[in-house]
Design a protein around this motif. Structure first.
Motif, PDB file in Angstrom:
ATOM      1  N   ILE A 153     -53.751  -1.226  -6.981  1.00  0.00           N
ATOM      2  CA  ILE A 153     -53.235  -1.123  -5.620  1.00  0.00           C
ATOM      3  C   ILE A 153     -52.384  -2.359  -5.330  1.00  0.00           C
ATOM      4  N   ASP A 154     -51.136  -2.123  -5.030  1.00  0.00           N
ATOM      5  CA  ASP A 154     -50.143  -3.169  -4.823  1.00  0.00           C
ATOM      6  C   ASP A 154     -49.611  -3.082  -3.381  1.00  0.00           C
ATOM      7  N   TYR A 155     -50.027  -3.904  -2.464  1.00  0.00           N
ATOM      8  CA  TYR A 155     -51.013  -4.927  -2.725  1.00  0.00           C
ATOM      9  C   TYR A 155     -52.012  -4.973  -1.596  1.00  0.00           C
ATOM     10  N   LEU A 156     -53.052  -5.756  -1.731  1.00  0.00           N
ATOM     11  CA  LEU A 156     -54.182  -5.796  -0.814  1.00  0.00           C
ATOM     12  C   LEU A 156     -53.766  -5.957   0.644  1.00  0.00           C
ATOM     13  N   GLN A 157     -52.905  -6.944   0.916  1.00  0.00           N
ATOM     14  CA  GLN A 157     -52.587  -7.295   2.297  1.00  0.00           C
ATOM     15  C   GLN A 157     -51.757  -6.239   3.028  1.00  0.00           C
ATOM     16  N   LEU A 158     -51.212  -5.279   2.308  1.00  0.00           N
ATOM     17  CA  LEU A 158     -50.400  -4.238   2.948  1.00  0.00           C
ATOM     18  C   LEU A 158     -51.198  -2.993   3.313  1.00  0.00           C
ATOM     19  N   LEU A 159     -52.456  -2.933   2.909  1.00  0.00           N
ATOM     20  CA  LEU A 159     -53.227  -1.709   3.128  1.00  0.00           C
ATOM     21  C   LEU A 159     -53.377  -1.352   4.601  1.00  0.00           C
ATOM     22  N   ASP A 160     -53.488  -2.357   5.443  1.00  0.00           N
ATOM     23  CA  ASP A 160     -53.694  -2.033   6.859  1.00  0.00           C
ATOM     24  C   ASP A 160     -52.483  -2.379   7.723  1.00  0.00           C
ATOM     25  N   GLN A 161     -51.288  -2.313   7.130  1.00  0.00           N
ATOM     26  CA  GLN A 161     -50.091  -2.626   7.904  1.00  0.00           C
ATOM     27  C   GLN A 161     -49.765  -1.542   8.934  1.00  0.00           C
ATOM     28  N   ARG A 162     -50.224  -0.317   8.689  1.00  0.00           N
ATOM     29  CA  ARG A 162     -50.020   0.765   9.655  1.00  0.00           C
ATOM     30  C   ARG A 162     -51.159   0.751  10.671  1.00  0.00           C
ATOM     31  N   ARG A 163     -50.831   0.807  11.933  1.00  0.00           N
ATOM     32  CA  ARG A 163     -51.834   0.689  12.987  1.00  0.00           C
ATOM     33  C   ARG A 163     -52.879   1.794  12.927  1.00  0.00           C
ATOM     34  N   GLU A 164     -52.483   2.956  12.427  1.00  0.00           N
ATOM     35  CA  GLU A 164     -53.425   4.070  12.405  1.00  0.00           C
ATOM     36  C   GLU A 164     -54.454   3.955  11.288  1.00  0.00           C
ATOM     37  N   ASN A 165     -54.249   3.024  10.350  1.00  0.00           N
ATOM     38  CA  ASN A 165     -55.209   2.847   9.266  1.00  0.00           C
ATOM     39  C   ASN A 165     -56.407   2.011   9.718  1.00  0.00           C
ATOM     40  N   PRO A 166     -57.578   2.245   9.131  1.00  0.00           N
ATOM     41  CA  PRO A 166     -58.744   1.395   9.429  1.00  0.00           C
ATOM     42  C   PRO A 166     -58.456  -0.050   9.035  1.00  0.00           C
ATOM     43  N   ASP A 167     -59.258  -0.982   9.545  1.00  0.00           N
ATOM     44  CA  ASP A 167     -59.015  -2.378   9.189  1.00  0.00           C
ATOM     45  C   ASP A 167     -59.295  -2.608   7.706  1.00  0.00           C
ATOM     46  N   LEU A 168     -58.801  -3.714   7.209  1.00  0.00           N
ATOM     47  CA  LEU A 168     -58.822  -3.985   5.768  1.00  0.00           C
ATOM     48  C   LEU A 168     -60.230  -3.963   5.198  1.00  0.00           C
ATOM     49  N   ASN A 169     -61.172  -4.555   5.897  1.00  0.00           N
ATOM     50  CA  ASN A 169     -62.538  -4.616   5.389  1.00  0.00           C
ATOM     51  C   ASN A 169     -63.132  -3.221   5.216  1.00  0.00           C
TER      52      ASN A 169
END
Length: 237
Positions: A153-169
């Protein structure tokens, strides 16, 4: 002998030298090789292949592992992750590369940069560069993946850049549970905070992970950090 820079950086130097001085690329490559203590580029390339740590690291990964690969820009974290994916495919496993950073062409170009012809693994390798990538998206796409599949997964810090996504944790916990249930190996490429000082320690560590949002770093079973051709691998105690 340790190279002064990753081999793809040395190739870039050679290409720049070729353009600036109007010499054939193979001559420029040989000149760069001599600055590294080798008589020819072929000798340097052979040594670099022998030094590649991916073939030594991959056997230490187990199905269900969550792995963090971190480095500052230009230190080879993407190439390391791809080298590990190649090792997985050479072992007969499938691999998938989910990127919110690169295009499919970028990924395949980087495979060629490490001496791998993408067509060699077409039936085993999947590249997904959708803007919708999140933990739930990866779970859906990998629902039928066989045990041992290697997921980057490239990359970790971008996973929650969309507001509709759950938080990173929440997303990382979701992927950890999924990896354990499915027997997948999930690798997260990670940014390193700009405060990291290589003069203080040769490689970054977990304390240097850039975390714009909270994340329990104990969710990762193994880490691999890179800096200036140094590679440090650790398994959680």
């Amino acid at each position: 002998m340790r190279l002064s820079a990753p081999i793809y950086h040395l190739k870039r130097r050679a290409k720049r030298l070729s353009r600036e001085e109007g010499v054939p690329l193979h001559d420029a490559l040989d000149r760069i090789a001599r600055t590294e203590g080798f008589s020819a580029w072929s000798m340097l390339a052979a040594k670099a292949a022998a030094l590649t740590p991916a073939d030594r690291l991959f056997p230490q990964f187990m199905p269900g592992d969550m792995v963090l690969v971190g480095a500052r820009p230009g230190q080879g974290k993407t190439l390391m992750s791809l080298e590990l994916a190649v090792e997985a495919m050479r072992s007969g496993h499938r691999a998938a590369f989910f990127s919110l950073e690169y295009t499919e062409k970028d990924v395949r170009d980087r495979l060629q940069a490490i001496g791998v012809e993408p067509a060699q693994f077409d039936e085993l390798f999947e590249v997904d560069c959708s803007d919708a990538i999140s933990a739930d998206y990866v779970v859906k796409q990998m629902a039928a993946a066989p045990r041992g599949t290697f997921v980057v997964i490239d990359y970790l810090q971008l996973l929650d850049q969309r507001r509709e996504n759950p938080d990173l944790n929440v997303q990382v916990r979701t992927l950890k549970s999924f990896a354990c249930d499915q027997g997948l190996i999930v690798v997260f490429i990670s940014q390193i905070d700009r405060s990291y000082d290589p003069s203080v320690k040769p490689c970054p560590d977990l304390s240097d992970i850039r975390l714009p949002n909270p994340l329990d770093l104990k969710l990762f079973d193994k880490t691999c950090f890179l800096n200036n051709s140094e590679v440090q691998f650790r398994a959680a105690s």
